[in-house]
Design an enzyme around this catalytic site. Structure first.
Site, PDB file in Angstrom:
ATOM      1  N   ILE A 108       0.830  -1.221   0.000  1.00  0.00           N
ATOM      2  CA  ILE A 108       0.000   0.000   0.000  1.00  0.00           C
ATOM      3  C   ILE A 108       0.857   1.262   0.000  1.00  0.00           C
ATOM      4  O   ILE A 108       0.368   2.363   0.128  1.00  0.00           O
ATOM      5  CB  ILE A 108      -0.912   0.002   1.261  1.00  0.00           C
ATOM      6  CG1 ILE A 108      -0.056  -0.049   2.552  1.00  0.00           C
ATOM      7  CG2 ILE A 108      -1.918  -1.135   1.213  1.00  0.00           C
ATOM      8  CD1 ILE A 108      -0.841   0.074   3.849  1.00  0.00           C
ATOM      9  N   HIS A 126      -4.605  -4.541  -2.086  1.00  0.00           N
ATOM     10  CA  HIS A 126      -4.978  -4.082  -0.736  1.00  0.00           C
ATOM     11  C   HIS A 126      -4.999  -2.565  -0.642  1.00  0.00           C
ATOM     12  O   HIS A 126      -4.963  -2.009   0.452  1.00  0.00           O
ATOM     13  CB  HIS A 126      -4.028  -4.683   0.315  1.00  0.00           C
ATOM     14  CG  HIS A 126      -4.134  -6.177   0.378  1.00  0.00           C
ATOM     15  ND1 HIS A 126      -3.112  -6.973   0.848  1.00  0.00           N
ATOM     16  CD2 HIS A 126      -5.119  -7.034   0.003  1.00  0.00           C
ATOM     17  CE1 HIS A 126      -3.475  -8.249   0.772  1.00  0.00           C
ATOM     18  NE2 HIS A 126      -4.696  -8.315   0.249  1.00  0.00           N
ATOM     19  N   ILE A 243      15.920  -9.924  -0.665  1.00  0.00           N
ATOM     20  CA  ILE A 243      15.346  -9.526  -1.967  1.00  0.00           C
ATOM     21  C   ILE A 243      16.260  -8.554  -2.702  1.00  0.00           C
ATOM     22  O   ILE A 243      16.524  -8.708  -3.904  1.00  0.00           O
ATOM     23  CB  ILE A 243      13.957  -8.888  -1.751  1.00  0.00           C
ATOM     24  CG1 ILE A 243      12.957  -9.960  -1.294  1.00  0.00           C
ATOM     25  CG2 ILE A 243      13.456  -8.189  -3.017  1.00  0.00           C
ATOM     26  CD1 ILE A 243      11.692  -9.403  -0.677  1.00  0.00           C
TER      27      ILE A 243
HETATM   28  N1  APR Z   1      14.317 -10.046   1.824  1.00  0.00           N
HETATM   29  C1  APR Z   1      13.592 -11.186   1.735  1.00  0.00           C
HETATM   30  N2  APR Z   1      12.461 -11.409   2.433  1.00  0.00           N
HETATM   31  C2  APR Z   1      12.057 -10.445   3.290  1.00  0.00           C
HETATM   32  C3  APR Z   1      12.763  -9.226   3.451  1.00  0.00           C
HETATM   33  C4  APR Z   1      13.939  -9.053   2.671  1.00  0.00           C
HETATM   34  N3  APR Z   1      14.667  -7.942   2.735  1.00  0.00           N
HETATM   35  N4  APR Z   1      12.089  -8.476   4.379  1.00  0.00           N
HETATM   36  C5  APR Z   1      11.025  -9.209   4.785  1.00  0.00           C
HETATM   37  N5  APR Z   1      10.997 -10.376   4.126  1.00  0.00           N
HETATM   38  C6  APR Z   1       9.976 -11.416   4.196  1.00  0.00           C
HETATM   39  C7  APR Z   1       9.573 -11.824   5.592  1.00  0.00           C
HETATM   40  O1  APR Z   1      10.393 -12.886   6.055  1.00  0.00           O
HETATM   41  C8  APR Z   1       8.122 -12.265   5.394  1.00  0.00           C
HETATM   42  O2  APR Z   1       8.026 -13.665   5.160  1.00  0.00           O
HETATM   43  O3  APR Z   1       8.805 -10.865   3.614  1.00  0.00           O
HETATM   44  C9  APR Z   1       7.663 -11.520   4.154  1.00  0.00           C
HETATM   45  C10 APR Z   1       6.606 -10.478   4.446  1.00  0.00           C
HETATM   46  O4  APR Z   1       5.459 -11.161   4.912  1.00  0.00           O
HETATM   47  P1  APR Z   1       4.311 -10.353   5.674  1.00  0.00           P
HETATM   48  O5  APR Z   1       4.895  -9.482   6.715  1.00  0.00           O
HETATM   49  O6  APR Z   1       3.267 -11.346   6.064  1.00  0.00           O
HETATM   50  O7  APR Z   1       3.736  -9.368   4.544  1.00  0.00           O
HETATM   51  P2  APR Z   1       2.758  -9.729   3.346  1.00  0.00           P
HETATM   52  O8  APR Z   1       2.931 -11.142   2.905  1.00  0.00           O
HETATM   53  O9  APR Z   1       2.901  -8.657   2.345  1.00  0.00           O
HETATM   54  O10 APR Z   1       1.319  -9.583   4.061  1.00  0.00           O
HETATM   55  C11 APR Z   1       0.189  -9.773   3.226  1.00  0.00           C
HETATM   56  O11 APR Z   1      -1.209  -9.119   5.062  1.00  0.00           O
HETATM   57  O12 APR Z   1      -1.701  -7.787   6.853  1.00  0.00           O
HETATM   58  C12 APR Z   1      -1.954  -8.005   5.534  1.00  0.00           C
HETATM   59  O13 APR Z   1      -2.702  -6.351   4.052  1.00  0.00           O
HETATM   60  C13 APR Z   1      -1.549  -6.818   4.700  1.00  0.00           C
HETATM   61  O14 APR Z   1      -0.809  -6.859   2.383  1.00  0.00           O
HETATM   62  C14 APR Z   1      -0.579  -7.399   3.673  1.00  0.00           C
HETATM   63  C15 APR Z   1      -0.907  -8.886   3.715  1.00  0.00           C
END
Ligand code: APR
Length: 253
Positions: A108, A126, A243
């Site tokens: 977002i 979202h 990433i």
């Molecule tokens: N490199 C690789 N992986 C990473 C990095 C990085 N630099 N930083 C974070 N991560 C990984 C974390 O280990 C985690 O598994 O990214 C993932 C993010 O997962 P979430 O925090 O669950 O986020 P997301 O999957 O986008 O959540 C989905 O949930 O709460 C709702 O609306 C919200 O859009 C969101 C949705």
């Protein structure tokens, strides 16, 4: 295949990108952590510190609407100064090279737009937190206007002149998913030949349904994420690394 090291990951990913014509990136909060925006479920994630405010609670309680806006303005400095990271810039390079017709995001933060991908080629599942909408008449409100009303009223959420409640243009738990975004997301997923899931824990449905849908429609599935996900076994390539490190070699210009 889970790649044993970064060099192998970049080589394998490069081969899949080279062979692909219609790549669909599907991004989650992990792509923005290097930009200073916390994700949700990592140890320092937003949902570890705060419980999300469900949509029905937002609608039913003035106090929770005040709290929702308080939380948003606490984050304003982070969102305002965030710039696209290496992952965003690599995906924008593939977009400019004609390899990425459009991008699907759960994020977002508007960073894909800021990276130079045209708004009409970004499908926000979202929503977007950089502006607000009236939930009744859908009037758009800039955050500066909301902030001024919020601050001068003793930190109370303003309502629209039509009487509707004003909320960031995001989709909360329990709120209806945007129909057009879901339809377009499904269409893009069914037609891509390489689906890149980048920085998502893949636990929130219906968005989490897109990676298996792509795979079942014949696309190659790549998951780039620090932590394991429930779809790793389905993926053609799993890159469990940072990433920015993995995608930096694909930044052009
Ligand atoms: N490199 C690789 N992986 C990473 C990095 C990085 N630099 N930083 C974070 N991560 C990984 C974390 O280990 C985690 O598994 O990214 C993932 C993010 O997962 P979430 O925090 O669950 O986020 P997301 O999957 O986008 O959540 C989905 O949930 O709460 C709702 O609306 C919200 O859009 C969101 C949705």
């Amino acid at each position: 295949m889970i790649t044993p090291n970064l060099a192998t990951a970049i080589s394998e990913l490069g081969g899949l990108i080279e062979d692909a014509d219609r790549i669909l990136p599907f991004t989650g909060a992990g792509i923005s952590t290097e930009c200073g925006i916390p994700d949700f479920r990592s140890p320092c994630g937003l949902w570890i510190k705060n419980q999300p405010i469900p949509f029905d609670v937002f609608m039913a309680s003035g106090e929770m609407r005040d709290e929702s806006w308080r939380r948003r303005f606490v984050m304003e400095e982070i969102f305002a100064k965030a710039k696209p990271g290496r992952g965003h810039r690599a995906l924008a390079s593939l977009y400019r090279a004609g390899k990425v017709p459009a991008l699907l995001t759960q994020n977002i933060d508007n960073l894909h737009q800021d990276s130079g991908i045209a708004t009409q080629d970004i499908v926000e599942l979202h929503g977007n937190t950089t502006y607000a909408l009236c939930l009744e008449c859908e009037t758009r409100y800039e955050l500066s206007w909301v902030r001024e009303k919020f601050d001068t009223s003793g930190q109370h959420a303003p309502d629209c002149s039509c009487g509707g409640h004003i909320k960031t243009a995001t989709v909360s738990f329990g709120q209806a998913m945007p129909v057009d975004a879901m339809r377009r997301g499904e269409e893009l997923t069914r037609h891509c030949d390489l689906f890149l899931a980048v920085g998502s824990s893949l636990v929130v449905w219906p968005a989490a349904g897109f990676p298996p849908m792509a795979k079942h429609n014949g696309a190659a599935l790549v998951i780039i994420n620090r932590e394991p996900t429930e779809f790793d076994a389905l993926a053609d390539l799993v890159v469990r690394g940072d990433i920015g490190d993995v995608l930096a070699p694909f930044i052009a210009g």
